[in-house]
Write a protein that holds these residues in place. Structure first.
Motif, PDB file in Angstrom:
ATOM      1  N   MET A  75      17.368  -9.766  23.052  1.00  0.00           N
ATOM      2  CA  MET A  75      17.473  -8.471  23.727  1.00  0.00           C
ATOM      3  C   MET A  75      18.906  -7.948  23.630  1.00  0.00           C
ATOM      4  O   MET A  75      19.642  -7.895  24.616  1.00  0.00           O
ATOM      5  CB  MET A  75      17.031  -8.582  25.184  1.00  0.00           C
ATOM      6  CG  MET A  75      15.570  -8.950  25.347  1.00  0.00           C
ATOM      7  SD  MET A  75      14.975  -8.783  27.039  1.00  0.00           S
ATOM      8  CE  MET A  75      15.886 -10.066  27.877  1.00  0.00           C
ATOM      9  N   GLY A  76      19.329  -7.586  22.432  1.00  0.00           N
ATOM     10  CA  GLY A  76      20.636  -6.972  22.258  1.00  0.00           C
ATOM     11  C   GLY A  76      20.583  -5.502  22.627  1.00  0.00           C
ATOM     12  O   GLY A  76      19.544  -4.851  22.529  1.00  0.00           O
ATOM     13  N   LEU A  77      21.732  -4.937  23.040  1.00  0.00           N
ATOM     14  CA  LEU A  77      21.778  -3.557  23.513  1.00  0.00           C
ATOM     15  C   LEU A  77      22.472  -2.610  22.535  1.00  0.00           C
ATOM     16  O   LEU A  77      22.520  -1.404  22.783  1.00  0.00           O
ATOM     17  CB  LEU A  77      22.495  -3.492  24.871  1.00  0.00           C
ATOM     18  CG  LEU A  77      21.941  -4.389  25.982  1.00  0.00           C
ATOM     19  CD1 LEU A  77      22.764  -4.206  27.256  1.00  0.00           C
ATOM     20  CD2 LEU A  77      20.469  -4.096  26.239  1.00  0.00           C
ATOM     21  N   ALA A  78      23.030  -3.117  21.440  1.00  0.00           N
ATOM     22  CA  ALA A  78      23.776  -2.276  20.508  1.00  0.00           C
ATOM     23  C   ALA A  78      22.843  -1.311  19.776  1.00  0.00           C
ATOM     24  O   ALA A  78      21.666  -1.612  19.531  1.00  0.00           O
ATOM     25  CB  ALA A  78      24.525  -3.135  19.505  1.00  0.00           C
ATOM     26  N   VAL A  79      23.383  -0.152  19.409  1.00  0.00           N
ATOM     27  CA  VAL A  79      22.613   0.822  18.635  1.00  0.00           C
ATOM     28  C   VAL A  79      22.168   0.187  17.318  1.00  0.00           C
ATOM     29  O   VAL A  79      21.017   0.316  16.900  1.00  0.00           O
ATOM     30  CB  VAL A  79      23.448   2.085  18.367  1.00  0.00           C
ATOM     31  CG1 VAL A  79      22.713   3.022  17.414  1.00  0.00           C
ATOM     32  CG2 VAL A  79      23.763   2.811  19.672  1.00  0.00           C
TER      33      VAL A  79
END
Length: 353
Positions: A75-79
């Motif tokens: 669950m990474g948040l980077a674009v």
């Protein structure tokens, strides 16, 4: 003989003692202060959150519902992987969704297995603040813990606002012959995916309907009414049409979609500023505004690629016509057509213990 035996035994004892002493630091390494280890876990978790878009990527993990949550691996948040420290608002919202409720979307096990990793049952507190906004999940902080803070930027979705300042561009002459016997009027918002997904545009500023909502708002609708004798017009439906740019001259084709079903996971349609949600077949009177938010989960259901043009048609029908709105509004990088919000500064904090 006794002295020699004693000397030999004592020598062997000393050698064995030296070997044991040399091995003790290695044996006790795992018993040293745990602060360094917790800091390392917090750092690793922060890297995953701010430098990784997560997995799967297409469709992105934040579009997965409860029934397919097990398919999410990270669950990474980077674009994107090319934009470290720039987070996507839709990922942030999903990551912290209902974190404080009794039935949160993600459980503690999900955060352990998809963000923190490791066999040890770490406790955690993850927060993100930006201006007056604060998102948080995890347990209250204890007296001591491992910690990392990252300064980030947050990418918000773009918005196409059509208002009275450009009303003349989308208003027809009702006396024109082609409109004499017609009771229908339609207004189109066009998304050219070949233009929007231009690889030369940085992902941090790219308009990508596959991962962020398409937001269309028509304000001051009274500027589009036929004349002063009408105070509203009937929005019959909103439909989707696709054109393939690899087939020049081909007419756009309607896209099948559950138009009559109200589904806030796919889209929201609000009329006249009320909070009531409508289906895409509302048949309601419009006098002030229309707001349509088409979410990425809906876009993923439409057969679209870089060769596609998506038309969103707002269809009005009254007899006689109550509105003269028509034409095409391009959802693109022209700032007069679409407002792209500046990246917001935020602070991500990860605590592990």
């Amino acid at each position: 003989m006794l002295s020699l035996d004693f000397l030999a035994g004592f020598t062997i004892f000393l050698l064995a003692l030296i070997m044991v002493v040399s091995m003790v630091p290695g044996l006790l390494a795992g018993l040293e202060s745990s602060g360094i280890d917790y800091d390392a876990v917090a750092y690793r978790t922060g890297v995953i959150l701010v430098e990784d878009p997560g997995w799967p990527v297409n469709p992105p993990w934040e579009q997965y519902g409860r029934d397919h949550k097990d398919e999410i691996q990270r669950m990474g948040l980077a674009v994107s992987k090319d934009t470290p420290n720039i987070l996507l608002s839709t990922k942030v919202e999903r990551f912290f969704e209902n974190a404080s409720t009794e039935d949160p979307f993600f459980t503690e096990d999900d955060y352990h297995n998809k963000v923190i990793f490791g066999d040890y049952p770490y406790s955690y507190n993850i927060s993100l603040s930006s201006g007056n906004d604060l998102w948080q999940t995890g347990d209250p902080l204890p007296p001591g813990y491992g910690y990392i803070r990252r300064v980030v930027k947050i990418k918000e979705p773009s918005v196409a606002e059509i208002n009275e300042s450009i009303s003349s561009a989308y208003t027809i002459d009702p006396s024109a012959p082609e409109w004499q016997n017609s009771t229908a009027r339609n207004f189109t918002v066009r998304l050219d995916f070949g233009h929007l997904l231009d690889p030369t545009v940085s992902p941090a500023y790219r308009i990508d309907p596959r991962i962020e909502p398409v937001n269309v708002t028509i304000t001051n609708f009274d500027a589009y009414l036929n004349n002063t004798s009408y105070d509203s017009a009937t929005l019959k439906n909103v439909t989707f049409w696709k054109r393939d740019t690899t087939k020049p001259g081909a007419d756009p084709a309607p896209i099948p979609f559950p138009y009559g079903t109200v589904d806030s996971d796919l889209y929201t349609l609000n009329v006249n500023g009320t909070q009531a949600l409508h289906s895409l077949k509302p048949e309601v009177s419009v006098n002030s505004s229309i707001s349509l938010v088409l979410k990425p989960s809906a876009t993923s259901l439409l057969p679209l690629d870089q060769n596609s043009i998506l038309d969103i048609r707002f269809n009005f029908e009254d007899d006689p016509p109550h509105t003269n709105i028509t034409g095409i509004h391009h959802y693109d990088y022209n700032m007069t057509n679409v407002t792209c919000t500046d990246l917001k500064t935020g602070v991500l904090e990860v605590a592990i213990w």
